[in-house]
Write a protein that holds these residues in place. Sequence first.
Motif, PDB file in Angstrom:
ATOM      1  N   UNK A  72      21.628  -0.887  44.738  1.00 11.94           N
ATOM      2  CA  UNK A  72      22.451  -0.193  43.745  1.00 11.94           C
ATOM      3  C   UNK A  72      22.836   1.207  44.217  1.00 11.94           C
ATOM      4  N   UNK A  73      21.874   1.896  44.894  1.00 10.48           N
ATOM      5  CA  UNK A  73      22.156   3.243  45.421  1.00 10.48           C
ATOM      6  C   UNK A  73      23.229   3.188  46.498  1.00 10.48           C
ATOM      7  N   UNK A  74      23.150   2.158  47.341  1.00 15.65           N
ATOM      8  CA  UNK A  74      24.144   2.000  48.410  1.00 15.65           C
ATOM      9  C   UNK A  74      25.536   1.738  47.828  1.00 15.65           C
ATOM     10  N   UNK A 102      13.932  -3.189  46.495  1.00 16.76           N
ATOM     11  CA  UNK A 102      15.177  -3.536  47.182  1.00 16.76           C
ATOM     12  C   UNK A 102      16.418  -3.476  46.273  1.00 16.76           C
ATOM     13  N   UNK A 103      16.291  -3.935  45.013  1.00 18.10           N
ATOM     14  CA  UNK A 103      17.452  -3.947  44.109  1.00 18.10           C
ATOM     15  C   UNK A 103      17.945  -2.519  43.841  1.00 18.10           C
ATOM     16  N   UNK A 104      16.978  -1.559  43.709  1.00 17.46           N
ATOM     17  CA  UNK A 104      17.361  -0.167  43.474  1.00 17.46           C
ATOM     18  C   UNK A 104      18.072   0.405  44.701  1.00 17.46           C
TER      19      UNK A 104
END
Length: 490
Positions: free
Chosen positions: A469-471, A464-466
């Motif tokens: 960050x992508x969003x 979820x954290x990745x």
Amino acid sequence: MITGEIKAKVDRIWEIFWTGGVTNPLSVIEQITYLLFMRELDKLQTIRERKQQLGKSEKMIFTEEQKHLRWKEFKSYDPEKMFQVVSEEVFPFIKKLGGDENTSFAKYMSNAVFLIPTANLLERVVTLLDDIPMDDRDTKGDLYEYLLSKISTSGTNGQFRTPRHIIQMIVSMMKPKPSTDEAIVDPAAGSAGFLISATEYLQESHSEILYDEQLREHYNSSMFYGYDTDSTMLRIGAMNMVLHGIENPNVEYRDSLSESNPDTERYTMILANPPFKGSLDESSVASSLKKVVKTKKTELLFLALFLRILKTGGRCACIVPDGVLFGSSNAHKQIRKEIIDNHRLDAVISMPSGVFKPYAGVSTAVLIFTKTNIGGTDKVWFYDMKADGYSLDVKRIELDLKNHEQNNIPDIIQRFSNLEGEKERKRTDQSFFVSVDEIRENGYDISINRYQEAVYEKINYAPPKEIIQSLKQLEKEIQEELEELEEMLG
């Protein structure tokens, strides 16, 4: 499949009839069939002449005095002479083919009418038909199927629209036997597609049926039976049978569901696609059928009829609408319970809805069962047909018939012929067994969706954290591009 060139010629013939005043599609097909019949009789005569030259005893169709009635003769006449010979001599000749007016063929040809109105129309149609290659059996079948596809008038039943490759699949699964005990019937025969496919299967797989005197007599006179309520289709079916080598086809006018149908325990095999008309006048239905299933629905009544007219040990393969498999009414459950508990349900082949396009998009299945009167259903074989070799849209374009992904039919035939090898198949496979106990637990539901298990491919997502960050990065890029755009606009 017939080529675009042949289709264009057929369409041209259709247009000639239409502009000439013959506008009923069934009448057009009937008149074309008469002419094709005349052409094929000439071809049969040529084959018999060759055999006779080799010393074989052959019954000739035309005498020496009747040679002007042959297609190869009259096709070269001028229009007026052709019209006179065909309408006044050839047509009456084919109506009384064989000279025996008591045959079923003669009976249903007796009220046939030659409707081609002018010499010019006849000459143009004969010329176009003569230019269509008819030596290849598949081309002949495809041509006929294309003609039948043009019928859109109401009141016609669904049998003759059954795709020929589906009929051939069913016959290949049922494997008719070259035996004097075999009696095959289609109680809703239409143009006799199922019966003709059965004759072709026997000729190809058991050629002895044409040479053994006893078998040949049975094959020609008492192996095949077809019934229908449309006299035009009966004539087409009778001619179709004669052209496929059945000398005395047993085709009769009969409402198979009515009290007037006397058949009980008469046949060893049923091959049929009965009409799905919805409902009918209950008072016209035979009481023996209403005892088995109390309904007005023809698809359920025909199943009850099949059980009545089969001999014990007889087998049936029929096409039914999907509703028969899972319908929750008392009548639906009643007929499924009857087949499963008192006889033996062997197989359910689910077909995609596109099989009957462009005529209809109804989803159907093939039911195969054996009449036992003592039960015997242990496990039922299911197959999920996803492709039949043609596109599933209204165009029905031929695909790669050798590609399993595009054509399941060879796999269906092969697997049904070796059910022992199916025992270990899983519910996630395209075919598998289901025990009768499980079917009973599910209220006698025999739709494949009830038992088939879907395979879900596992997808690994980023943490979820990745994703967050992508969003954020995407949002930043969008904001920067908006600012650039704003500057460009000043």
